[in-house]
Design a protein around this motif. Structure first.
Motif, PDB file in Angstrom:
ATOM      1  N   THR A   1       0.857  -1.188   0.000  1.00  0.00           N
ATOM      2  CA  THR A   1       0.000   0.000   0.000  1.00  0.00           C
ATOM      3  C   THR A   1       0.893   1.237   0.000  1.00  0.00           C
ATOM      4  O   THR A   1       1.741   1.406   0.892  1.00  0.00           O
TER       5      THR A   1
ATOM      6  N   SER B   1       1.200   5.299   0.249  1.00  0.00           N
ATOM      7  CA  SER B   1       0.541   6.500   0.758  1.00  0.00           C
ATOM      8  C   SER B   1       1.257   7.718   0.192  1.00  0.00           C
ATOM      9  O   SER B   1       2.497   7.750   0.139  1.00  0.00           O
TER      10      SER B   1
ATOM     11  N   LYS C   1       0.135  11.571  -2.357  1.00  0.00           N
ATOM     12  CA  LYS C   1      -0.871  12.559  -2.730  1.00  0.00           C
ATOM     13  C   LYS C   1      -1.000  12.637  -4.246  1.00  0.00           C
ATOM     14  O   LYS C   1      -0.112  12.248  -4.977  1.00  0.00           O
TER      15      LYS C   1
ATOM     16  N   SER D   1      -7.696   5.983  -3.591  1.00  0.00           N
ATOM     17  CA  SER D   1      -8.122   7.352  -3.280  1.00  0.00           C
ATOM     18  C   SER D   1      -7.020   8.307  -3.708  1.00  0.00           C
ATOM     19  O   SER D   1      -6.001   7.890  -4.289  1.00  0.00           O
TER      20      SER D   1
ATOM     21  N   THR E   1      -4.986   9.627  -1.919  1.00  0.00           N
ATOM     22  CA  THR E   1      -3.769   9.474  -1.112  1.00  0.00           C
ATOM     23  C   THR E   1      -3.352   8.011  -0.931  1.00  0.00           C
ATOM     24  O   THR E   1      -2.419   7.732  -0.180  1.00  0.00           O
ATOM     25  N   GLU E   2      -4.016   7.088  -1.578  1.00  0.00           N
ATOM     26  CA  GLU E   2      -3.703   5.678  -1.332  1.00  0.00           C
ATOM     27  C   GLU E   2      -3.887   4.861  -2.606  1.00  0.00           C
ATOM     28  O   GLU E   2      -4.885   5.026  -3.325  1.00  0.00           O
TER      29      GLU E   2
END
Length: 618
Positions: A54, A56, A58, A86, A88-89
């Motif tokens: 995953t 993280s 922006k 999303s 951010t992810e």
């Protein structure tokens, strides 16, 4: 090519082309400008190749939408799949070609294949672990079996796990090839695959051929025998249900001198056997458990199972030491220690087991069983139904005895008749007996085919069954013959009292108890029996036989059973000498008489009164 200059706002930007830097054509291209994508962190920090990380950061969502072609590279190898979650992810699935072993990996993201956002993050990729075997390979439904997992590529990481079927559990790192895990509970008896993961199964696990089988706990209900010799060697049977042939059963004997564990043998789904160990001292109420040698308790007792170790009994003697092949002889075994067992008392003749009983003064009593042949067998005694102590003296079976006839078949009720019993396989024992009805007498051995018994007195004349017992411990045998007790013979008188020694005279005997059949007379000891003529129960007649002596008296006797028993008259019968005349001289004389006649012949006696008969006048 043109380098795109920075723009103040994201969005569409037109691009015009010039050849001289002054004049721009009227045609243009549209370029989409979006905010710069950046990576801030990666989780997890350790993962097997093929796993998902995953990212993280922006601007993921906007870049993905604007370009429609976002890509992720881990250590310069493209991820096999990218999913934007999303702004951010996002998720990146590592390729199987990604280099392993690097503690710091480079993450690069591009949305157009030209511009990259790159970051160096703590990310270690590992080769996927694989499982080759497990031990033990089975366990209880309740779980908590300590399972050793063997394989390769195991890593001592926070995400180290084992999975039984679809249930993951914590693993303990032992080495790169060994883990240990406690099996989770299962709701049903089933066989499941066992796999392992270094990253809490964030990465796909490698398929495994190693399997673990769940089974329901066996139930132990009883054991037999419940006691045995402290010398050990007793075959102990443990009964219950659910016993598994794949288990490595052991029996544990607790609270003896020291606990003993001995190997068990699976017999069936309801039985397991163990050979008891030898112990130093006799002990009672020793708890017995059924375990598996690999992972402990596998059978739950319905009740506490206890076993006792006793001092082995000893045999001193057996009485009698022989009996007929048809069995039935009561054998008394003397010795010691017969009262210490708890599983009953048994005797074994060779391989045939019969129940016994505890007698007085430390004896065991049992009936000899049937034997198919005359043979000498070892007699052994057990006080638990399993362990047998042999006697040093063997028990001899002799051939079956049989009675074929008795003689005579009758006799006086006063008793005393010598009854000869004929048959086969008689033996010279001092305790052989005959029984007439309910009265018994000892028998006297003559040969292997003959013996005799003295008939007892009977209160009245009647037929009684004759039984034979061939030794004091055996059962009475029905000979299938009866002995008739008769009214005793009484001789009151006879006539004439004197008879010719030549024989031929008829003597009438008066008395009582005479029989129509079997009644005979005897004139003196040296004569043969003479059949009697039955006149009534109180009168018979007999013809006098020729006698060899002259002028003697003899005993007159009567028998009603063919010469076995005799009753004698109180008065002896007299014998006259038989006279013969060879010549007379003269042979004639005057009718007036007075002639002296000389008679020549035999049998004349000077001591007797001699008379001559002339024409019937004396």
């Amino acid at each position: 090519t043109c380098d795109i200059q920075a723009v103040e706002m994201p969005g569409d930007t037109k691009v015009f082309v010039t050849n001289d830097g002054l004049h721009y054509g009227e045609d243009s291209a549209t370029v989409i400008c979006h905010p710069q994508i950046s990576v801030i962190s990666v989780t997890p920090s350790t993962i097997a190749v093929g796993g998902v990380v995953t990212l993280s950061g922006k601007n993921f969502q906007e870049g993905a939408v604007s370009s429609g072609n976002i890509a992720c590279f881990i250590s310069d190898v493209a991820a096999s799949e990218v999913v934007v979650l999303s702004e951010t992810e996002m998720l990146c699935t590592t390729s199987q070609d990604t280099p392993v072993g690097l503690e710091i990996s480079t993450i690069s993201i591009t949305f157009n294949g030209v511009d990259y956002s790159t970051a160096s993050v703590p990310l270690t990729l590992l080769p996927p672990p694989s499982v080759t075997s497990v031990s033990p390979h089975s366990g209880l439904l309740a779980g908590n079996t300590n399972v050793v997992v063997s394989g390769k590529n195991f890593v001592d990481s926070l995400g180290l796990k084992c999975m039984f079927g679809k249930t993951a559990v914590e693993a303990t790192y032992i080495s790169s090839t060994t883990l240990s895990c406690f099996s989770p509970p299962s709701t049903s008896s089933a066989t499941v695959a066992v796999t392992a993961s270094n990253d809490d199964f964030a990465s796909p696990s490698v398929e495994s051929d190693a399997a673990f089988r769940y089974f329901e706990a066996a139930v132990v209900t009883s054991l037999a025998p419940t006691s045995g010799s402290m010398l050990g060697g007793t075959t102990l049977m443990i009964f219950g249900k659910g016993f598994d042939s794949t288990m490595n059963y052991v029996c544990r004997f607790a609270a003896v001198d020291v606990p003993f564990v001995v190997a068990g043998t699976w017999v069936s789904s309801t039985a397991v056997s163990c050979i008891t160990p030898a112990v130093l001292t006799a002990s009672s109420n020793v708890e017995v458990e059924l375990l598996d040698s690999e992972f402990g308790v596998v059978a739950m007792p319905q009740t506490k199972l206890v076993y006792s170790f006793f001092s082995p009994p000893a045999i001193h003697s057996i009485i009698p030491t022989s009996g007929p092949v048809n069995g039935g002889v009561e054998v008394t075994v003397t010795g010691e220690g017969f009262d210490t067992g708890s599983g009953g008392i048994f005797c074994k003749f060779g391989n045939t087991v019969v129940a016994g009983s505890l007698g007085t003064d430390m004896t065991v009593v049992c009936l000899a069983p049937f034997s198919s042949s005359a043979v000498s067998l070892t007699l052994s005694v057990s006080i638990n139904g399993a362990d047998y102590v042999p006697s040093s003296t063997k028990f001899l079976y002799y051939s079956a005895l049989s009675v074929t006839s008795i003689y005579p078949t009758n006799g006086p009720s006063s008793g005393g008749t010598l009854v000869t019993v004929s048959g086969t396989n008689f033996s010279p024992r001092s305790d052989t007996q005959c029984k007439f009805g309910t009265k018994s007498t000892f028998a006297h051995y003559i040969s292997s085919t003959s013996m005799y018994c003295v008939a007892p007195a009977s209160a009245k004349a009647l037929a009684e069954k004759l039984w034979v017992k061939f030794d004091s411990k055996s059962e009475w045998v029905d000979t299938m013959f009866s002995f008739q007790f008769m009214e005793p013979v009484v001789i009151d008188s006879f006539y004439p009292r004197t008879v010719s020694e030549k024989g031929g005279d008829t003597v009438t005997i008066v008395g009582s108890g005479f029989e129509r059949i079997g009644t005979m007379c005897k004139f003196g000891a040296g004569t043969s029996l003479v059949p009697a003529t039955y006149l009534s129960t109180s009168q018979i007649s007999c013809t006098v036989p020729t006698i060899a002596s002259f002028g003697n008296t003899e005993t007159l006797s009567v028998t009603i059973n063919d010469g076995v028993d005799f009753v004698s008259a109180s008065t002896r019968i007299g014998y006259e000498t038989h006279l013969t005349i060879s010549s007379i001289s003269p042979s004639l004389g005057p009718v007036e008489g007075g002639t002296i006649v000389t008679v020549t012949g035999t049998g004349f006696d000077a001591t007797s009164d001699i008379l001559c008969l002339f024409d019937e006048s004396a």
